[in-house]
Design an enzyme around this catalytic site. Structure first.
Site, PDB file in Angstrom:
ATOM      1  N   HIS A  34      -9.667  -4.486   3.749  1.00  0.00           N
ATOM      2  CA  HIS A  34     -10.901  -4.688   2.985  1.00  0.00           C
ATOM      3  C   HIS A  34     -10.827  -6.051   2.301  1.00  0.00           C
ATOM      4  CE1 HIS A  34      -8.244  -3.653  -0.298  1.00  0.00           C
ATOM      5  NE2 HIS A  34      -8.032  -2.447   0.205  1.00  0.00           N
ATOM      6  N   GLY A  36      -9.989  -6.897  -0.579  1.00  0.00           N
ATOM      7  CA  GLY A  36      -8.771  -7.126  -1.373  1.00  0.00           C
ATOM      8  C   GLY A  36      -7.699  -7.758  -0.498  1.00  0.00           C
ATOM      9  N   HIS A  37      -7.481  -7.169   0.672  1.00  0.00           N
ATOM     10  CA  HIS A  37      -6.504  -7.734   1.603  1.00  0.00           C
ATOM     11  C   HIS A  37      -6.922  -9.162   1.999  1.00  0.00           C
ATOM     12  CE1 HIS A  37      -6.090  -3.284   2.601  1.00  0.00           C
ATOM     13  NE2 HIS A  37      -4.853  -3.602   2.304  1.00  0.00           N
ATOM     14  N   GLY A 151      -0.572  -7.584  -4.065  1.00  0.00           N
ATOM     15  CA  GLY A 151      -1.707  -7.314  -4.947  1.00  0.00           C
ATOM     16  C   GLY A 151      -1.257  -6.675  -6.256  1.00  0.00           C
ATOM     17  N   LYS A 153      -2.938  -4.720  -7.822  1.00  0.00           N
ATOM     18  CA  LYS A 153      -3.421  -3.338  -7.736  1.00  0.00           C
ATOM     19  C   LYS A 153      -2.243  -2.354  -7.707  1.00  0.00           C
ATOM     20  CE  LYS A 153      -5.953   0.063  -5.585  1.00  0.00           C
ATOM     21  NZ  LYS A 153      -4.901   0.776  -4.920  1.00  0.00           N
ATOM     22  N   GLN A 157       4.692  -1.306  -7.592  1.00  0.00           N
ATOM     23  CA  GLN A 157       5.251  -1.755  -6.311  1.00  0.00           C
ATOM     24  C   GLN A 157       5.706  -3.214  -6.406  1.00  0.00           C
ATOM     25  OE1 GLN A 157       3.575  -0.625  -2.367  1.00  0.00           O
ATOM     26  NE2 GLN A 157       2.682  -2.656  -2.418  1.00  0.00           N
ATOM     27  N   SER A 190      -7.832   1.101   0.711  1.00  0.00           N
ATOM     28  CA  SER A 190      -8.082   1.665   2.047  1.00  0.00           C
ATOM     29  C   SER A 190      -8.469   3.132   1.921  1.00  0.00           C
ATOM     30  CB  SER A 190      -6.819   1.550   2.903  1.00  0.00           C
ATOM     31  OG  SER A 190      -6.407   0.207   2.963  1.00  0.00           O
ATOM     32  N   ARG A 191      -7.963   3.786   0.879  1.00  0.00           N
ATOM     33  CA  ARG A 191      -8.233   5.215   0.704  1.00  0.00           C
ATOM     34  C   ARG A 191      -9.674   5.485   0.272  1.00  0.00           C
ATOM     35  NH1 ARG A 191      -2.498   5.372  -0.495  1.00  0.00           N
ATOM     36  NH2 ARG A 191      -1.616   7.162   0.620  1.00  0.00           N
TER      37      ARG A 191
HETATM   38  P1  AMP Z   1      -1.838  -1.718   1.473  1.00  0.00           P
HETATM   39  O1  AMP Z   1      -2.430  -2.010   2.802  1.00  0.00           O
HETATM   40  O2  AMP Z   1      -2.621  -0.749   0.664  1.00  0.00           O
HETATM   41  O3  AMP Z   1      -0.365  -1.421   1.553  1.00  0.00           O
HETATM   42  O4  AMP Z   1      -1.952  -3.079   0.649  1.00  0.00           O
HETATM   43  C1  AMP Z   1      -1.449  -4.288   1.146  1.00  0.00           C
HETATM   44  C2  AMP Z   1      -1.474  -5.317   0.040  1.00  0.00           C
HETATM   45  O5  AMP Z   1      -2.816  -5.520  -0.407  1.00  0.00           O
HETATM   46  C3  AMP Z   1      -0.662  -4.868  -1.194  1.00  0.00           C
HETATM   47  O6  AMP Z   1       0.047  -5.983  -1.712  1.00  0.00           O
HETATM   48  C4  AMP Z   1      -1.747  -4.412  -2.130  1.00  0.00           C
HETATM   49  O7  AMP Z   1      -1.379  -4.492  -3.498  1.00  0.00           O
HETATM   50  C5  AMP Z   1      -2.876  -5.374  -1.818  1.00  0.00           C
HETATM   51  N1  AMP Z   1      -4.161  -4.802  -2.245  1.00  0.00           N
HETATM   52  C6  AMP Z   1      -4.617  -3.551  -1.988  1.00  0.00           C
HETATM   53  N2  AMP Z   1      -5.816  -3.365  -2.595  1.00  0.00           N
HETATM   54  C7  AMP Z   1      -6.107  -4.512  -3.250  1.00  0.00           C
HETATM   55  C8  AMP Z   1      -7.196  -4.944  -4.079  1.00  0.00           C
HETATM   56  N3  AMP Z   1      -8.227  -4.147  -4.363  1.00  0.00           N
HETATM   57  N4  AMP Z   1      -7.154  -6.188  -4.597  1.00  0.00           N
HETATM   58  C9  AMP Z   1      -6.100  -7.014  -4.333  1.00  0.00           C
HETATM   59  N5  AMP Z   1      -5.046  -6.669  -3.564  1.00  0.00           N
HETATM   60  C10 AMP Z   1      -5.047  -5.442  -3.033  1.00  0.00           C
END
Ligand code: AMP
Length: 289
Positions: A34, A36-37, A151, A153, A157, A190-191
């Site tokens: 999305h 954010g990524h 992130g 977020k 982690q 993503s959720r």
């Molecule tokens: P994930 O795919 O959920 O493991 O996230 C991959 C990376 O994207 C991680 O470093 C997350 O912290 C970051 N991330 C997820 N959601 C957001 C968001 N809304 N804003 C900024 N970074 C994000």
């Protein structure tokens, strides 16, 4: 953008780039990408010569089998988003490529994370951070980037990964990117796409509760009282089931004791909305002198 499914193909090209003096930025993800990524990817593209993104739904960090099965997977849309964001290399491996010796061997189990893994997500999702440390360690071994983009977020982690990097003596620099949100304040995740329309509307209230805790802290209200009020308020709202609201010291992740000097003060929450579990946090801006 070039896509790779095996580390062997990717590492040769990355070593050649490193020898040419190119700087490598790396964004690990679990896909279902999305905005954010995309923000993390664009930051890396702006700051580094080569950007590598991984899409790998890491089985070892899931504590509930059903959560792993339900995790959204949208590979075609992900590839389009990465192309549009300027990503150079996409690594989309299978489990055997990431863990050729199986998943049981975990060098990172010997690392000591102290209070970073014993609070909040560490309590609610036992074993989760062991899996996160394991996969990030392995991905860093494969990509060997100069800068790792994460992130805010996932605040806890980031703290765990920073400590892991310190403990293994890696020179990779961690760069964190502020949380990207929907217009109603809901942190992109993503959720979110697993939420029913009514649940999605309800989830918009989570960030407002964190904002209320931040506002309370800024005028000197007791942290435990603010946590209690935010938890009770969310319980009263339809469809929201908070697991915790915690105000903590950003360095140790231990509960904040009112008046303690801390470098970074943070409030975080995990909330179940129907069958979906969402997390969010806010950093409390330092008081103006
Ligand atoms: P994930 O795919 O959920 O493991 O996230 C991959 C990376 O994207 C991680 O470093 C997350 O912290 C970051 N991330 C997820 N959601 C957001 C968001 N809304 N804003 C900024 N970074 C994000």
């Amino acid at each position: 953008m070039q896509t790779f499914t095996t580390a062997a193909e990717l590492t040769g090209l990355l070593s050649a780039a490193r020898r040419r003096g190119q700087r490598i930025g790396f964004v690990p993800t679990m896909g279902a990408l999305h905005r954010g990524h995309a923000t993390l990817v664009r930051r890396s593209v702006e700051e580094q010569d080569l950007t590598v993104v991984s899409i790998f739904v890491n089985p070892t960090q899931f504590t509930e089998g059903a959560d792993l099965t339900a995790y959204p997977r949208t590979p075609e849309a992900d590839i389009a988003l990465l192309e549009a964001s300027g990503c150079h290399f996409l690594y989309m491996p299978g489990v055997e490529d990431v863990y050729p010796a199986g998943t049981a061997e975990r060098l990172t189990d010997r690392l000591e994370f102290g209070s970073l893994t014993t609070r909040m997500e560490g309590i609610q999702r036992p074993g989760h951070f062991g899996g996160v440390a394991q996969v990030v360690h392995r991905l860093l071994e494969i990509v060997d980037p100069h800068v790792l983009y994460l992130g805010q977020k996932d605040y806890q982690q980031v703290a765990v990964i920073r400590r892991m990097i310190e403990l293994i003596g890696s020179r990779v620099v961690v760069s964190t990117v502020p949380t990207v949100r929907e217009p109603d304040g809901l942190a992109l995740s993503s959720r979110n796409r697993l939420l029913q329309p009514e649940e999605r509307r309800a989830a918009g209230a989570i960030n407002g509760q964190l904002a209320a805790v931040v506002a309370g802290l800024q005028v000197g209200w007791p942290a435990r009282e603010l946590e209690r009020i935010a938890t009770a308020t969310m319980h009263q709202l339809p469809l929201l089931n908070p697991e915790y609201v915690e105000v903590f010291d950003g360095d140790t992740l231990l509960p904040y004791q009112d008046g303690d000097p801390v470098r970074e003060l943070v409030v975080a929450t995990a909330v179940r909305v129907g069958r979906v579990r969402l997390i969010d946090n806010r950093i409390v801006p330092p008081a103006q002198p």
